[in-house]
Each structure stands twice: as structure tokens, then as C-alpha cells.
Design an enzyme around this catalytic site. Structure first.
Site, mmCIF file in Angstrom:
data_model
loop_
_atom_site.group_PDB
_atom_site.id
_atom_site.type_symbol
_atom_site.label_atom_id
_atom_site.label_comp_id
_atom_site.label_asym_id
_atom_site.label_seq_id
_atom_site.Cartn_x
_atom_site.Cartn_y
_atom_site.Cartn_z
ATOM 1 N N ASP A 14 -25.377 10.473 -36.041
ATOM 2 C CA ASP A 14 -25.017 9.231 -36.713
ATOM 3 C C ASP A 14 -24.109 9.572 -37.900
ATOM 4 O OD1 ASP A 14 -25.277 6.466 -37.632
ATOM 5 O OD2 ASP A 14 -26.633 7.260 -39.152
ATOM 6 N N ASP A 16 -22.997 6.841 -40.936
ATOM 7 C CA ASP A 16 -23.357 6.179 -42.191
ATOM 8 C C ASP A 16 -24.817 6.445 -42.556
ATOM 9 O OD1 ASP A 16 -20.831 5.169 -42.274
ATOM 10 O OD2 ASP A 16 -21.364 3.153 -41.617
#
Length: 277
Positions: A14, A16
Site C-alpha cells: 500500500d 498512503d
């Protein structure tokens, strides 16, 4: 899967709140482990809610030419001919792509109909880049890139909890899903970040002439929309959220980093690399 059977590893991460700081979107604190992954020829595949336009810009900044996954698993991109220079192109024509969820135009059509039925929300398509920037902390150019979508739509819910449950029912009737991310809900088709795991096991098994079971997957994430990816990986790494409690997984091999964001990402991967390499 037993770790002793794994011959090569890949990383799915991932962005953010995980590789990128939740507040300033920087990855500076993760530079050491990013460099070591490259030295060991371990692909680092970005698997994010961000768009193609956002990801290719970030890959240029970080020198990352691995394949990548956009919009919560809705679209996968691999540079054509696997050429190093092609891996940094900003032109979608330079990539082999697969849209594995509902096309963007169909999502907008659904949202138009939902609004006609009285549901209250505001999506990226409703917002000028300046408003997206204000909501996300991105600058206006970055916000414009975030609006260039192909198979998902972030939205802010403006109704109450009861109407949200009714909205979810309508979504299921249309075989769509609503995933809660760090800042927004994401409307999308039948895909998620875990969709990339099987795809890239097979892709790299072919690349390395191995069985798919010999490709180990390290997954890193901080949000609920990362849960399936983490649970289906061989080595899940939970990055503590900037606010609230870290995810709790059922996976027996789960590692939880000591810090949020890129500092935690760096710490967890440095410890893993020291143990395995």
C-alpha cells in the site's frame, strides 16, 4: 505455505499511510529498505487506491520500475517488453494493462441513479481539483492526477448511518462494493488489492521459471482495504495507522511494525531482510 519452499520473494505494498507518510505523502524514511530491495532484485509492487497518473509520477520519483496495481486492485499495469526505460513512462500505451473491475463510466452512471434516489454524497467527479486538494492535502496538480480514474470512485458520505446501510444494499444489488479507505469510501467493482497476489505469483513464476508456490509474497498495509491482501500473503506486515489501533489479522505470521508510515515500513523490511538475506 512453508517458507522453506519459497525461492523468490516479491513485495506488494500500500502507499498512503504505509510507504508514504499519512500527512505529507513522503517516503524519505523508507529509502534504505527500498534500496536494499532493489539490490536483492526483489520487485516492489505498489498496490494502491491511487490512479495510474499518480503512481507513474511517484515511481519516477522513487526510481521504481516494477509492475503496479491501481485503484484498490481494479487495474494492473506492466511495462511492455519489460524494458527499464519503459517502466518509467507516463503513457498508458507503454504498458500492458488489465482492467479487472467495473469501468469508470458505469460507476458514474450508478452514482447518478443513486443520487436521484435521494442518497447524499460527494465524489471526486463532483469536485474540481481545488476541492480534491483541500480534502486530501495534495497540491492541485496532484489532485488533478487523482481525478484521472479508470475503475473506481472515491466519495465522501454525507448521509446518516441508516442511509449508508441502504446505500450498501443498493451497491450489492448492482454487484459493486464500497470499501472504506483512510479518507474516503471507494466505489468499485468486484476486485480488491488481494486480486494482485495470484496474478503476480503466476507472473513472476513465469519470469523466474519457478512454480507459483515458490514465489513468496510480502504484503504491507495499514487500512481496512488492505486486509484481504495482507491475509492472503505469505508474510503480512501491518503498518500502524496514524490514528487509531492497528489492524488485527488472523494470519499466524503477522508482523506489526513499530511506527506508522514509511518509518515503520523501513523498520519492518530491514528486520525481514536481515533475517532472510
Amino acid at each position: 505455505m512453508s517458507p522453506t519452499r519459497i525461492s523468490r520473494w516479491i513485495v506488494l505494498t500500500d502507499l498512503d499511510g504505509t510507504l508514504l507518510d499519512h500527512h505529507n505523502y513522503q517516503a524519505e524514511a523508507a529509502k534504505e529498505s527500498l534500496s536494499l530491495l532493489a539490490q536483492h532484485n526483489i520487485p516492489c509492487i505498489f498496490n494502491t487506491s491511487k490512479t495510474f497518473a499518480e503512481v507513474v509520477q511517484l515511481r519516477q520519483q522513487l526510481g521504481n520500475s516494477s509492475p503496479f496495481v491501481c485503484e484498490n486492485g481494479s487495474a494492473l499495469f506492466i511495462a511492455k517488453n519489460n524494458a527499464e526505460t519503459a517502466g518509467f513512462s507516463t503513457d498508458q500505451a507503454d504498458y500492458n494493462s488489465e482492467i479487472i473491475a467495473t469501468p469508470y463510466a458505469d460507476l458514474l452512471r450508478f452514482l447518478f441513479q443513486a443520487r436521484q434516489q435521494g442518497f447524499s454524497f460527494r465524489s471526486f467527479n463532483d469536485m474540481p481539483a481545488s476541492e480534491v486538494a483541500a480534502m486530501t492535502g495534495l497540491d492541485e496538480q496532484q489532485a488533478w492526477l487523482a481525478k484521472q480514474r479508470c475503475a473506481s470512485e472515491p466519495l465522501l458520505w454525507q448521509g446518516d448511518d441508516h442511509s449508508l446501510q441502504q446505500f450498501r444494499q443498493l451497491i450489492r444489488q448492482h454487484k459493486l462494493q464500497l470499501i472504506q479507505g483512510g479518507r474516503f469510501y471507494h466505489l468499485m467493482g468486484d476486485a480488491d488489492k488481494a486480486s494482485a497476489i495470484g496474478f503476480f505469483r503466476n507472473y513472476y513464476a513465469h519470469q523466474y521459471q519457478l512454480a507459483p508456490s515458490q514465489i513468496g509474497v510480502i504484503a504491507l498495509g495499514d487500512g481496512e482495504n488492505d486486509r484481504n491482501m495482507l491475509e492472503q500473503s505469505d508474510q503480512p506486515v501491518v503498518i500502524p495507522a496514524a490514528c487509531g489501533q492497528p489492524l488485527t489479522l488472523t494470519h499466524s505470521q503477522t508482523i506489526t511494525a513499530t511506527s506508522p508510515g514509511p518509518a515503520g515500513w523501513n523498520q519492518a523490511l530491514l528486520a525481514w531482510l536481515e533475517k532472510h538475506y
